[in-house]
Motif scaffolding. Structure first.
Motif, PDB file in Angstrom:
ATOM      1  N   ILE A 132       0.608  -1.258  -0.010  1.00 27.94           N
ATOM      2  CA  ILE A 132      -0.015   0.103   0.174  1.00 27.94           C
ATOM      3  C   ILE A 132       0.779   1.179   0.491  1.00 27.94           C
ATOM      4  O   ILE A 132       0.447   2.399  -0.299  1.00 27.94           O
ATOM      5  CB  ILE A 132      -0.977  -0.129   0.745  1.00 27.94           C
ATOM      6  CG1 ILE A 132       0.056   0.001   2.533  1.00 27.94           C
ATOM      7  CG2 ILE A 132      -1.921  -1.140   1.483  1.00 27.94           C
ATOM      8  CD1 ILE A 132      -1.575   0.362   3.679  1.00 27.94           C
ATOM      9  N   GLN A 133       2.365   0.741   0.028  1.00 26.79           N
ATOM     10  CA  GLN A 133       3.163   2.238   0.000  1.00 26.79           C
ATOM     11  C   GLN A 133       3.460   2.651  -1.349  1.00 26.79           C
ATOM     12  O   GLN A 133       3.589   1.431  -2.397  1.00 26.79           O
ATOM     13  CB  GLN A 133       4.609   1.934   0.714  1.00 26.79           C
ATOM     14  CG  GLN A 133       5.301   2.760   1.154  1.00 26.79           C
ATOM     15  CD  GLN A 133       6.580   2.620   2.104  1.00 26.79           C
ATOM     16  OE1 GLN A 133       7.272   1.508   1.843  1.00 26.79           O
ATOM     17  NE2 GLN A 133       6.662   3.248   3.146  1.00 26.79           N
TER      18      GLN A 133
ATOM     19  N   ASP B  46       1.680  15.468  -0.372  1.00 29.77           N
ATOM     20  CA  ASP B  46       0.067  14.341  -1.298  1.00 29.77           C
ATOM     21  C   ASP B  46      -0.208  13.080  -1.580  1.00 29.77           C
ATOM     22  O   ASP B  46      -1.188  12.785  -1.527  1.00 29.77           O
ATOM     23  CB  ASP B  46       0.260  14.809  -2.787  1.00 29.77           C
ATOM     24  CG  ASP B  46       0.439  16.047  -3.605  1.00 29.77           C
ATOM     25  OD1 ASP B  46      -0.287  17.160  -2.676  1.00 29.77           O
ATOM     26  OD2 ASP B  46       1.064  17.059  -4.469  1.00 29.77           O
ATOM     27  N   TYR B  47       0.885  12.053  -1.375  1.00 28.41           N
ATOM     28  CA  TYR B  47       0.914  10.304  -1.109  1.00 28.41           C
ATOM     29  C   TYR B  47       1.139  10.418   0.053  1.00 28.41           C
ATOM     30  O   TYR B  47       1.368   9.077   0.342  1.00 28.41           O
ATOM     31  CB  TYR B  47       1.820  10.357  -2.264  1.00 28.41           C
ATOM     32  CG  TYR B  47       0.774  10.577  -3.609  1.00 28.41           C
ATOM     33  CD1 TYR B  47      -0.528  10.290  -3.785  1.00 28.41           C
ATOM     34  CD2 TYR B  47       1.703  11.775  -4.522  1.00 28.41           C
ATOM     35  CE1 TYR B  47      -1.310  10.064  -5.385  1.00 28.41           C
ATOM     36  CE2 TYR B  47       0.721  11.967  -5.647  1.00 28.41           C
ATOM     37  CZ  TYR B  47       0.146  11.618  -5.667  1.00 28.41           C
ATOM     38  OH  TYR B  47      -0.955  11.396  -7.328  1.00 28.41           O
TER      39      TYR B  47
ATOM     40  N   THR C 115      11.456   4.862  -1.417  1.00 29.63           N
ATOM     41  CA  THR C 115      12.344   5.375  -3.412  1.00 29.63           C
ATOM     42  C   THR C 115      12.441   4.649  -4.457  1.00 29.63           C
ATOM     43  O   THR C 115      12.786   3.650  -3.749  1.00 29.63           O
ATOM     44  CB  THR C 115      12.868   7.242  -3.062  1.00 29.63           C
ATOM     45  OG1 THR C 115      13.988   6.187  -2.754  1.00 29.63           O
ATOM     46  CG2 THR C 115      12.518   8.251  -2.541  1.00 29.63           C
ATOM     47  N   ASN C 116      13.396   4.867  -5.483  1.00 30.78           N
ATOM     48  CA  ASN C 116      13.861   4.163  -5.937  1.00 30.78           C
ATOM     49  C   ASN C 116      15.087   4.529  -5.504  1.00 30.78           C
ATOM     50  O   ASN C 116      16.239   4.147  -6.665  1.00 30.78           O
ATOM     51  CB  ASN C 116      13.424   4.044  -7.767  1.00 30.78           C
ATOM     52  CG  ASN C 116      13.230   5.621  -8.479  1.00 30.78           C
ATOM     53  OD1 ASN C 116      13.940   6.949  -7.316  1.00 30.78           O
ATOM     54  ND2 ASN C 116      14.167   5.544  -9.342  1.00 30.78           N
ATOM     55  N   ILE C 117      16.083   5.467  -5.213  1.00 31.33           N
ATOM     56  CA  ILE C 117      17.139   5.455  -4.741  1.00 31.33           C
ATOM     57  C   ILE C 117      17.276   4.510  -2.932  1.00 31.33           C
ATOM     58  O   ILE C 117      17.319   4.356  -2.887  1.00 31.33           O
ATOM     59  CB  ILE C 117      16.780   6.531  -4.577  1.00 31.33           C
ATOM     60  CG1 ILE C 117      16.453   7.599  -5.075  1.00 31.33           C
ATOM     61  CG2 ILE C 117      18.748   7.544  -4.121  1.00 31.33           C
ATOM     62  CD1 ILE C 117      15.827   8.904  -4.754  1.00 31.33           C
TER      63      ILE C 117
ATOM     64  N   LEU D 196      -5.392   4.734   5.572  1.00 32.66           N
ATOM     65  CA  LEU D 196      -3.504   5.614   4.397  1.00 32.66           C
ATOM     66  C   LEU D 196      -3.893   6.856   4.141  1.00 32.66           C
ATOM     67  O   LEU D 196      -2.801   7.900   3.914  1.00 32.66           O
ATOM     68  CB  LEU D 196      -4.313   5.546   3.255  1.00 32.66           C
ATOM     69  CG  LEU D 196      -4.522   3.234   3.529  1.00 32.66           C
ATOM     70  CD1 LEU D 196      -5.323   2.719   1.948  1.00 32.66           C
ATOM     71  CD2 LEU D 196      -3.452   3.052   3.353  1.00 32.66           C
ATOM     72  N   HIS D 197      -3.963   7.552   4.667  1.00 34.76           N
ATOM     73  CA  HIS D 197      -4.563   9.349   4.745  1.00 34.76           C
ATOM     74  C   HIS D 197      -4.390  10.111   6.543  1.00 34.76           C
ATOM     75  O   HIS D 197      -4.890  10.214   7.312  1.00 34.76           O
ATOM     76  CB  HIS D 197      -5.530   9.412   3.843  1.00 34.76           C
ATOM     77  CG  HIS D 197      -5.450   9.508   3.083  1.00 34.76           C
ATOM     78  ND1 HIS D 197      -4.937   9.211   1.532  1.00 34.76           N
ATOM     79  CD2 HIS D 197      -6.352   8.513   2.274  1.00 34.76           C
ATOM     80  CE1 HIS D 197      -5.244   8.709   0.130  1.00 34.76           C
ATOM     81  NE2 HIS D 197      -6.249   8.090   1.214  1.00 34.76           N
TER      82      HIS D 197
END
Length: 753
Positions: free
Chosen positions: A236-237, A354-355, A360-362, A609-610
């Motif tokens: 869910i992330q 916002d999310y 991340t992809n780092i 989730l928010h």
């Protein structure tokens, strides 16, 4: 130059890395794209034995992580087992009576199992399954019993191979995608293997490929960096995927950067240079630009001025800068960055406006983490070692600034870990908070009234509740004619920005409560020093330790006649009392010097989730209690959050004029003394003005009208008009004040259109 596909085994702690040198190879080193690379790699893996990570080096490093490596090791072990068992010969040659029937299959099966299997495991599995299907059909048509028995030995070989292959992770993952599969199609391997990429000149690794089953939710650019937000079915992330320009350069540009970085790395910046990081960046930029141009001439590479600028920015980012951390901080929607240990195994995580929480992809590496730690020691002048395993400081980079917390061994047994809290580029204002729904106009009007009344205010809340941002908005409500002193152990308040806007503001930096062995002045001594610096508003970045006693001593003796405000951890007024009195040792009677507690807490959605930041209480602290303010009515809510309306609502005490603090403020103003209606009317007037600013910004589609420069200008004009009306009619007539102020606003809006 090393021989193509030569390799070395590197041990880094628990990691065992096989690094394959492909610099001299005429092909691109990709397991997923090239069958010959996969085949040669299995040969290496069978020699190297058990490893935890695979790296192909060719201008960039292409790294396959532990999970991917284990899949390949599993297959290499299976292949080794099949070779040792001589499985093809066992099934096709062990029965001499069947040799005449099975010899036709022998050469093909030898090639399939001992050659093709290494280069294309999935294709081999599919081919074997199809051969087995055809063989069953063939057997059904045969009449001769001896022939049938021998063909069944061939089918048994095919079934055995299919069965052992199905137990491997590679085949298990690929099976859902095999319908209509064409043998030789390698696109399926891109679902299984996704190497991270790292150019030679940098340490950070990047998972460059988009997630194969990801759904794109959003995309935007930060300068030359592409940002894409994905949702993926496995979690869910959300995934915050970036593709910065340094991962899209040509080979000749990579070569230039690699050479330039090696040359620049010979100069180790001194501690004195980090005193002014901005100046140091300028120097390194100029030197780096000249170096790039010189190298390009020597290499015969022609580049445009814009390309040199891009390469030089990248070079500075990876020499004196903080690498891809800087790219993340330049995204105004990124609020927090967390980097957990052990390095090289876990991606960075962020909190997005916002999310919310995203991975991340780092993937940072150990050398990079150590490089950051060295720079932060020099920037802060604070230690980070076994005796001081915690470091709190701040960094400023082009386009952003951030608070940084670092933990090191022995507190963190697995190495270094970091948390970056991004500061907003501009000061927060009450109109901005109205727009963000953190407060409503009435709460903004009430806070404006209290700040003008020179009260003592504590902004409380949990971590990431927005305490410091809210405290920054308090600063923008203070009139510019007053002097402001700020005391912080980590510089987070927008003092430099306010100084540029004409504020008489002086920053003071004191020692962190967590740091020992530093030459910095302690926080309590810093507060006592403010008493010798003249009449000023005092803003304390965070009340955490022994400075609480000094602060309350100053407030008790009336040494501070203007606004005193600070932040403190606590989720309620009583939580603040408990923290100040029981944890920090301030006497109960001294706590009464607190006038107002503003509580900010995150509000979560039912699904979890928010979350949103909201001010949940504005509470006054009354003075007529002895032992327990909660039991004795020492806390009176002026406004409290209502979840049904998702905003603060005024209490009956506030509406009915039962606020001791507000009556105390009114008692110092001739027109308000004993006249609650006039006081309440002024609070409502301030609320109306704040609301009008927000509406004007929305109507004009110009959110800059909510920022500090215009908000402060509106506040100044409100006070100017109020004084003018009071002199004209002898009273603070709210209707007349609003009318004149609104006429001024309309003129200003024309100027901004």
């Amino acid at each position: 130059m090393a021989e193509c596909f030569s390799y070395e085994i590197i041990r880094e702690g628990e990691e065992v890395i096989v690094r394959i040198d492909c610099e001299s190879c005429p092909f691109f080193p990709s397991i997923e794209d090239d069958s010959s690379v996969m085949s040669r790699f299995f040969d290496v893996l069978m020699e190297a034995g058990r490893v935890t990570k695979i790296v192909f080096a060719q201008k960039r490093d292409y790294e396959y992580d532990y999970a991917q490596t284990q899949m390949l090791i599993e297959f290499a072990q299976l292949f080794n087992q099949l070779v040792k068992q001589r499985v093809v010969a066992y099934y096709l040659r062990s029965d001499e009576k069947c040799i005449m029937f099975t010899s036709a299959y022998f050469a093909d099966m030898q090639n399939l199992v001992y050659s093709t299997l290494k280069s294309d495991p999935v294709g081999t599995y599919v081919h074997i399954k199809r051969l087995a299907r055809d063989e069953r059909i063939k057997i059904d048509k045969l009449k001769d019993a001896a022939h049938i028995r021998c063909e069944k030995r061939y089918l048994a070989l095919l079934n055995y191979l299919a069965k052992v292959l199905e137990k491997t992770r590679i085949i298990a993952i690929s099976r859902p995608y095999l319908e209509g599969y064409k043998v030789g199609d390698r696109s399926i391997y891109k679902r299984i293997f996704r190497p991270t990429t790292k150019p030679d000149f940098m340490f950070t690794k990047l998972m460059a490929n988009y997630p194969s089953e990801g759904e794109e939710l959003d995309s935007y650019n930060i300068d030359d960096t592409e940002v894409t937000i994905f949702s993926t079915p496995d979690t869910i992330q959300y995934l915050y995927h970036i593709m910065p320009p340094e991962f899209k350069l040509t080979e000749e540009k990579y070569e230039l950067l690699d050479i330039a970085r090696n040359i620049m790395a010979q100069h180790k910046p001194k501690k004195s240079e980090f005193i002014d990081p901005q100046r140091m960046r300028e120097v390194f930029y100029n030197v780096g630009r000249d170096l790039m141009e010189e190298l390009a001439v020597n290499k015969g590479i022609k580049l445009r001025a814009k390309e040199f600028d891009e390469l030089t920015k990248i070079l500075v980012r990876y020499t004196v800068g903080f690498g891809l951390i800087e790219v993340l901080l330049q995204d105004k929607k990124v609020q927090d960055i967390t980097i957990n240990s052990p390095m090289g195994q876990i991606p960075m995580f962020i909190v997005h406006a916002d999310y919310t929480d995203c991975r991340t992809n780092i993937i940072p590496t150990v050398p990079e983490a150590e490089s950051w730690a060295s720079k932060l020691r020099m920037i802060s002048g604070r230690p980070l070692d076994e005796a001081n395993p915690i470091l709190d400081t701040e960094i400023t980079i082009p386009g952003a600034s951030s608070r940084v917390a670092v933990i090191a061994p022995p507190l963190n047994p697995s190495g270094l870990a970091y948390a970056f809290r991004r500061h907003r580029d501009k000061p927060w204002t009450l109109p901005l908070f109205i727009k963000a729904r953190m407060i409503n106009p009435l709460a903004a009007g009430l806070m404006s009234f209290i700040i003008d009344g020179s009260r003592t205010i504590l902004v409380a809340g949990t971590r990431s509740a927005g305490k410091t941002s809210l405290l920054g908005s308090v600063l923008t409500e203070i009139l510019r004619k007053y002097r402001i002193l700020t005391i912080e152990d980590t510089l987070e308040l927008p003092s430099p920005a306010l100084r540029k806007l004409g504020y008489n503001i002086q920053q003071m930096k004191v020692a962190s409560a967590l740091t020992r062995g530093t030459s910095e002045v302690s926080a309590d001594e810093g507060i006592r020093t403010t008493l010798r610096l003249g009449d000023s508003c005092l803003i304390v970045g965070e009340v955490r330790s022994t400075e609480a006693k000094a602060l309350y001593e100053a407030m008790r003796v009336g040494a501070l006649a203007n606004v005193v405000a600070g932040t403190i951890h606590g989720d309620s007024p009583y939580g603040v009392y408990d923290r100040v009195v029981n944890d920090l040792g301030v006497p109960k009677t001294s706590f009464k010097a607190t006038d107002i507690i503003v509580v900010a807490n995150p509000i979560k959605s039912p699904d979890g989730l928010h979350r949103w930041r909201r001010v949940t209480q504005i509470t006054e602290v009354r003075k007529f209690w002895e032992d327990d303010p909660l039991k004795e009515g020492g806390f009176v809510d002026l406004m409290k959050y209502d979840s049904a309306t998702d905003e603060l609502q005024p209490s009956d005490d506030l509406i009915n004029g039962e606020s001791d603090i507000i009556k105390s403020i009114a008692g110092n103003v001739k027109e308000w003394a004993g006249n609650w209606d006039a006081v309440w009317d002024n609070v409502l007037l301030r609320a109306k003005i704040k609301e009008r600013i927000v509406k004007a910004a929305e109507d004009k589609g110009n959110m800059d009208l909510l920022e500090a420069p215009f908000s402060i200008k509106c506040n100044d004009e409100f006070h100017r008009v109020s004084e003018s009306v009071r002199e004209e009619v002898g009273a603070l007539d709210s209707k007349m004040i609003y009318s004149k102020w609104n006429s001024w606003l309309l003129r200003e809006l024309k100027r901004h259109s």
